[in-house]
Design a protein around this motif. Structure first.
Motif, PDB file in Angstrom:
ATOM      1  N   SER A  59      21.986  73.695  -9.839  1.00 31.42           N
ATOM      2  CA  SER A  59      21.949  72.741  -8.730  1.00 31.42           C
ATOM      3  C   SER A  59      22.603  73.310  -7.477  1.00 31.42           C
ATOM      4  CB  SER A  59      22.630  71.435  -9.134  1.00 31.42           C
ATOM      5  OG  SER A  59      23.970  71.656  -9.524  1.00 31.42           O
ATOM      6  N   TYR A  60      22.780  74.652  -7.422  1.00 27.69           N
ATOM      7  CA  TYR A  60      23.284  75.384  -6.260  1.00 27.69           C
ATOM      8  C   TYR A  60      24.786  75.207  -6.032  1.00 27.69           C
ATOM      9  CZ  TYR A  60      18.268  75.088  -5.453  1.00 27.69           C
ATOM     10  OH  TYR A  60      16.901  75.129  -5.613  1.00 27.69           O
ATOM     11  N   ARG A  61      25.487  74.610  -6.970  1.00 27.29           N
ATOM     12  CA  ARG A  61      26.931  74.420  -6.830  1.00 27.29           C
ATOM     13  C   ARG A  61      27.666  75.676  -7.284  1.00 27.29           C
ATOM     14  NH1 ARG A  61      31.232  71.690  -9.737  1.00 27.29           N
ATOM     15  NH2 ARG A  61      29.875  71.346 -11.524  1.00 27.29           N
ATOM     16  N   ASP A  62      28.762  76.011  -6.609  1.00 29.62           N
ATOM     17  CA  ASP A  62      29.594  77.142  -7.025  1.00 29.62           C
ATOM     18  C   ASP A  62      30.583  76.645  -8.082  1.00 29.62           C
ATOM     19  OD1 ASP A  62      31.014  79.454  -7.327  1.00 29.62           O
ATOM     20  OD2 ASP A  62      32.010  79.363  -5.377  1.00 29.62           O
ATOM     21  N   LEU A  63      30.428  77.148  -9.302  1.00 26.91           N
ATOM     22  CA  LEU A  63      31.281  76.727 -10.405  1.00 26.91           C
ATOM     23  C   LEU A  63      32.558  77.549 -10.513  1.00 26.91           C
ATOM     24  CD1 LEU A  63      28.534  76.243 -13.155  1.00 26.91           C
ATOM     25  CD2 LEU A  63      29.550  74.501 -11.678  1.00 26.91           C
ATOM     26  N   ALA A  64      32.704  78.573  -9.689  1.00 22.24           N
ATOM     27  CA  ALA A  64      33.874  79.447  -9.780  1.00 22.24           C
ATOM     28  C   ALA A  64      35.205  78.691  -9.649  1.00 22.24           C
ATOM     29  CB  ALA A  64      33.782  80.558  -8.735  1.00 22.24           C
ATOM     30  N   PRO A  65      35.347  77.725  -8.740  1.00 26.23           N
ATOM     31  CA  PRO A  65      36.632  77.018  -8.648  1.00 26.23           C
ATOM     32  C   PRO A  65      36.992  76.263  -9.922  1.00 26.23           C
ATOM     33  CG  PRO A  65      35.363  76.698  -6.644  1.00 26.23           C
ATOM     34  CD  PRO A  65      34.441  77.342  -7.628  1.00 26.23           C
ATOM     35  N   ASP A  66      35.996  75.868 -10.717  1.00 28.48           N
ATOM     36  CA  ASP A  66      36.264  75.157 -11.962  1.00 28.48           C
ATOM     37  C   ASP A  66      36.602  76.114 -13.104  1.00 28.48           C
ATOM     38  OD1 ASP A  66      35.691  72.711 -10.736  1.00 28.48           O
ATOM     39  OD2 ASP A  66      33.548  72.920 -11.167  1.00 28.48           O
ATOM     40  N   PHE A  67      36.258  77.389 -12.938  1.00 26.82           N
ATOM     41  CA  PHE A  67      36.494  78.392 -13.974  1.00 26.82           C
ATOM     42  C   PHE A  67      37.118  79.634 -13.326  1.00 26.82           C
ATOM     43  CE2 PHE A  67      33.064  75.646 -15.264  1.00 26.82           C
ATOM     44  CZ  PHE A  67      33.403  75.313 -16.581  1.00 26.82           C
ATOM     45  N   PRO A  68      38.334  79.497 -12.803  1.00 27.39           N
ATOM     46  CA  PRO A  68      38.936  80.575 -12.011  1.00 27.39           C
ATOM     47  C   PRO A  68      39.191  81.850 -12.813  1.00 27.39           C
ATOM     48  CG  PRO A  68      40.531  78.830 -12.447  1.00 27.39           C
ATOM     49  CD  PRO A  68      39.199  78.296 -12.857  1.00 27.39           C
ATOM     50  N   SER A  69      39.565  81.734 -14.090  1.00 23.51           N
ATOM     51  CA  SER A  69      39.848  82.948 -14.864  1.00 23.51           C
ATOM     52  C   SER A  69      38.583  83.755 -15.090  1.00 23.51           C
ATOM     53  CB  SER A  69      40.490  82.585 -16.203  1.00 23.51           C
ATOM     54  OG  SER A  69      39.608  81.815 -17.010  1.00 23.51           O
ATOM     55  N   LEU A  70      37.473  83.079 -15.370  1.00 19.50           N
ATOM     56  CA  LEU A  70      36.205  83.781 -15.563  1.00 19.50           C
ATOM     57  C   LEU A  70      35.765  84.455 -14.264  1.00 19.50           C
ATOM     58  CD1 LEU A  70      33.699  84.421 -17.317  1.00 19.50           C
ATOM     59  CD2 LEU A  70      32.711  82.284 -16.466  1.00 19.50           C
ATOM     60  N   ALA A  71      35.845  83.715 -13.159  1.00 20.09           N
ATOM     61  CA  ALA A  71      35.458  84.287 -11.866  1.00 20.09           C
ATOM     62  C   ALA A  71      36.313  85.492 -11.518  1.00 20.09           C
ATOM     63  CB  ALA A  71      35.567  83.218 -10.776  1.00 20.09           C
ATOM     64  N   ALA A  72      37.619  85.403 -11.812  1.00 19.00           N
ATOM     65  CA  ALA A  72      38.519  86.524 -11.514  1.00 19.00           C
ATOM     66  C   ALA A  72      38.167  87.749 -12.351  1.00 19.00           C
ATOM     67  CB  ALA A  72      39.970  86.108 -11.768  1.00 19.00           C
ATOM     68  N   ASN A  73      37.825  87.531 -13.629  1.00 15.09           N
ATOM     69  CA  ASN A  73      37.450  88.655 -14.483  1.00 15.09           C
ATOM     70  C   ASN A  73      36.166  89.319 -14.005  1.00 15.09           C
ATOM     71  OD1 ASN A  73      39.626  88.469 -16.225  1.00 15.09           O
ATOM     72  ND2 ASN A  73      38.594  87.057 -17.615  1.00 15.09           N
ATOM     73  N   LEU A  74      35.189  88.525 -13.580  1.00 14.72           N
ATOM     74  CA  LEU A  74      33.939  89.084 -13.074  1.00 14.72           C
ATOM     75  C   LEU A  74      34.173  89.851 -11.770  1.00 14.72           C
ATOM     76  CD1 LEU A  74      31.437  86.171 -13.807  1.00 14.72           C
ATOM     77  CD2 LEU A  74      31.522  88.406 -14.917  1.00 14.72           C
ATOM     78  N   THR A  75      35.085  89.354 -10.945  1.00 13.74           N
ATOM     79  CA  THR A  75      35.403  90.049  -9.700  1.00 13.74           C
ATOM     80  C   THR A  75      35.979  91.433  -9.987  1.00 13.74           C
ATOM     81  OG1 THR A  75      35.815  87.950  -8.560  1.00 13.74           O
ATOM     82  CG2 THR A  75      36.754  89.934  -7.563  1.00 13.74           C
ATOM     83  N   ARG A  76      36.763  91.546 -11.058  1.00 17.06           N
ATOM     84  CA  ARG A  76      37.346  92.843 -11.429  1.00 17.06           C
ATOM     85  C   ARG A  76      36.288  93.786 -12.007  1.00 17.06           C
ATOM     86  NH1 ARG A  76      41.893  89.635 -12.969  1.00 17.06           N
ATOM     87  NH2 ARG A  76      41.059  89.350 -15.071  1.00 17.06           N
ATOM     88  N   VAL A  77      35.296  93.226 -12.716  1.00 18.33           N
ATOM     89  CA  VAL A  77      34.336  94.054 -13.449  1.00 18.33           C
ATOM     90  C   VAL A  77      33.117  94.436 -12.613  1.00 18.33           C
ATOM     91  CG1 VAL A  77      32.740  94.072 -15.409  1.00 18.33           C
ATOM     92  CG2 VAL A  77      35.044  93.170 -15.694  1.00 18.33           C
ATOM     93  N   LEU A  78      32.576  93.489 -11.849  1.00 14.40           N
ATOM     94  CA  LEU A  78      31.337  93.736 -11.115  1.00 14.40           C
ATOM     95  C   LEU A  78      31.609  94.430  -9.788  1.00 14.40           C
ATOM     96  CD1 LEU A  78      29.464  90.330 -11.626  1.00 14.40           C
ATOM     97  CD2 LEU A  78      29.100  92.470 -12.860  1.00 14.40           C
ATOM     98  N   ASN A  79      30.743  95.344  -9.430  1.00 12.51           N
ATOM     99  CA  ASN A  79      30.840  95.983  -8.126  1.00 12.51           C
ATOM    100  C   ASN A  79      30.372  95.030  -7.037  1.00 12.51           C
ATOM    101  OD1 ASN A  79      31.681  98.383  -9.318  1.00 12.51           O
ATOM    102  ND2 ASN A  79      29.591  99.138  -9.551  1.00 12.51           N
ATOM    103  N   PRO A  80      31.041  94.970  -5.894  1.00 12.11           N
ATOM    104  CA  PRO A  80      30.621  94.086  -4.802  1.00 12.11           C
ATOM    105  C   PRO A  80      29.170  94.335  -4.405  1.00 12.11           C
ATOM    106  CG  PRO A  80      32.792  94.961  -4.356  1.00 12.11           C
ATOM    107  CD  PRO A  80      32.281  95.702  -5.555  1.00 12.11           C
ATOM    108  N   GLY A  81      28.420  93.252  -4.248  1.00 10.32           N
ATOM    109  CA  GLY A  81      27.014  93.348  -3.900  1.00 10.32           C
ATOM    110  C   GLY A  81      26.081  93.167  -5.076  1.00 10.32           C
ATOM    111  N   VAL A  82      26.635  93.219  -6.307  1.00 12.08           N
ATOM    112  CA  VAL A  82      25.822  93.038  -7.510  1.00 12.08           C
ATOM    113  C   VAL A  82      25.544  91.564  -7.729  1.00 12.08           C
ATOM    114  CG1 VAL A  82      25.903  93.176 -10.040  1.00 12.08           C
ATOM    115  CG2 VAL A  82      26.563  95.144  -8.656  1.00 12.08           C
ATOM    116  N   VAL A  83      24.334  91.245  -8.187  1.00 12.64           N
ATOM    117  CA  VAL A  83      23.966  89.867  -8.537  1.00 12.64           C
ATOM    118  C   VAL A  83      23.409  89.883  -9.957  1.00 12.64           C
ATOM    119  CG1 VAL A  83      22.587  87.846  -7.959  1.00 12.64           C
ATOM    120  CG2 VAL A  83      23.410  89.349  -6.132  1.00 12.64           C
TER     121      VAL A  83
END
Length: 300
Positions: A59-83
C-alpha cells in the motif's frame, strides 16, 4: 557518499493471482515458470538509500519505522542504490519456525522473546548505475541475476527451481517451519504489476481471505467472527478464538461496530462495517467448520 538509484520509491508491487492447483507452465504455449517458496510475512520492496532503508509495503507505506532493527540491518548489508525486490518479504523467526503473529508485536516484545526478523529476497530490481533498473527485463535474464550477485552486498539468495514436482516436494516438506506454499513466476515475462502478471501463488491449505462481517460475543474479547464464503453463505468461525486471536480481532474493529443484536440461538452479534480481512480455513464436507486463522494485514 552520493545517493543514486535507478529506481526510487514508490513502486507498484507484483500481485500474484491465487490458484487452487500449481501450474506446470505460464501459458498454454508452454512458457516456463520459476518456482519459489511463499513465506509468511509482510511484503516489502527494500530501497537501500544512504544511511537508511525504505521498506515499501503493497500500500506504498514505509514500514521501516515500525521495524527499526530490520531496517538498520539492511542498511548495513545492502549497498546504497540497490532495490530488492518485487516479491521481497520480511518474516519473524521464533522457536524454530516462521510466526506471522510476532510481526504484530512491538519491537521490545520481539526482542524479549528472542524473535529474529529476516528479509527474504529472490531478485534484485536495481543497482546504483544509470542502467541499473532491471524491472523491464525478464526474470531469468543474466542482467537481473548478475546485478544481485555483484552489486547488492547480499551473499545468500533464496533457492528457486523450474521443476514443479521439486518445488512441491520442498514446499510440502517445510510446512512444519511455516512455509505457506509456492509463488510461480513466468521466466520470459518482465515485472508487470497488474492483473495480467504471469505470477501465481499456491497455498498448502484451503485458506481464503474474507472480510469480517460481524463478531460474536463481547466486543473486548470476541468468541468468533462472521464471514461470507464464495457460495454466499455466512459462517460463524469455529472453534472459539484463542486469547491472542480474540485480542487481534478486537483491536481491528474499533469504530466499525454496529449495535448488539441477539440471534435466535442466543448469541450476541455486532455487525462490522468495512471490516478487516481475515484469513479463514474452509473445511470439507457438509458439516465442515470454517476456522479463523488470523487477521490478514492489508500489507501482508
Amino acid at each position: 557518499m552520493a545517493e543514486y538509484s535507478a529506481l526510487r520509491p514508490p513502486v507498484e508491487v507484483m500481485r500474484p493471482a491465487a490458484v487452487r492447483e500449481l501450474p506446470a507452465a505460464a501459458s498454454p504455449d508452454g512458457h516456463p515458470l520459476q518456482y519459489s517458496l511463499k513465506m509468511d510475512g509482510f511484503r516489502a520492496v527494500a530501497f537501500a538509500l544512504v544511511g537508511r532503508t525504505v521498506l515499501q509495503s503493497r500500500s506504498y507505506r514505509d514500514l521501516a519505522p515500525d521495524f527499526p532493527s530490520l531496517a538498520a540491518n539492511l542498511t548495513r548489508v545492502l549497498n546504497p542504490g540497490v532495490v530488492m525486490d518485487m516479491d521481497g518479504e520480511f518474516c519473524a523467526w521464533s522457536h524454530g519456525r516462521l510466526e506471522f503473529t510476532e510481526l504484530l508485536s512491538t519491537e521490545v516484545r520481539r526482542r524479549a522473546a528472542g524473535t529474529t526478523l529476516i528479509y527474504v529476497a529472490f531478485d534484485c530490481l536495481a543497482v546504483p548505475s544509470p542502467e541499473g533498473d532491471a524491472t523491464s527485463v525478464p526474470c531469468h535474464s543474466p542482467r537481473a541475476g548478475s546485478t544481485c550477485s555483484t552489486n547488492c552486498g547480499i551473499r545468500h539468495r533464496m533457492p528457486t527451481t523450474e521443476d514443479r514436482e521439486e518445488a512441491l516436494l520442498i514446499a510440502n516438506s517445510l510446512t512444519c517451519v511455516g512455509i505457506e506454499g509456492i509463488v510461480a513466476k513466468g521466466l520470459d515475462a518482465p515485472y508487470r504489476p497488474d492483473r495480467r502478471s504471469a505470477w501465481v501463488k499456491w497455498r498448502h491449505t484451503e485458506t481464503v481471505d474474507r472480510r469480517i462481517l460481524g463478531i460474536v460475543g463481547p466486543t473486548a474479547r470476541p468468541h468468533a467472527v462472521i464471514v461470507e464464503l464464495d457460495d454466499g453463505t455466512r459462517k460463524i468461525t469455529s472453534p472459539r478464538l484463542d486469547s491472542p486471536q480474540s485480542r487481534r480481532v478486537a483491536e481491528a474493529v474499533p469504530g466499525r461496530l454496529g449495535k448488539a443484536e441477539r440471534t435466535t440461538d442466543g448469541l450476541i452479534v455486532h455487525a462490522v462495517t468495512e471490516g478487516p480481512l481475515a484469513e479463514v480455513h474452509r473445511g470439507r464436507g457438509r458439516h465442515a467448520t470454517t476456522r479463523f486463522v488470523r487477521i490478514r494485514a492489508e500489507d501482508g
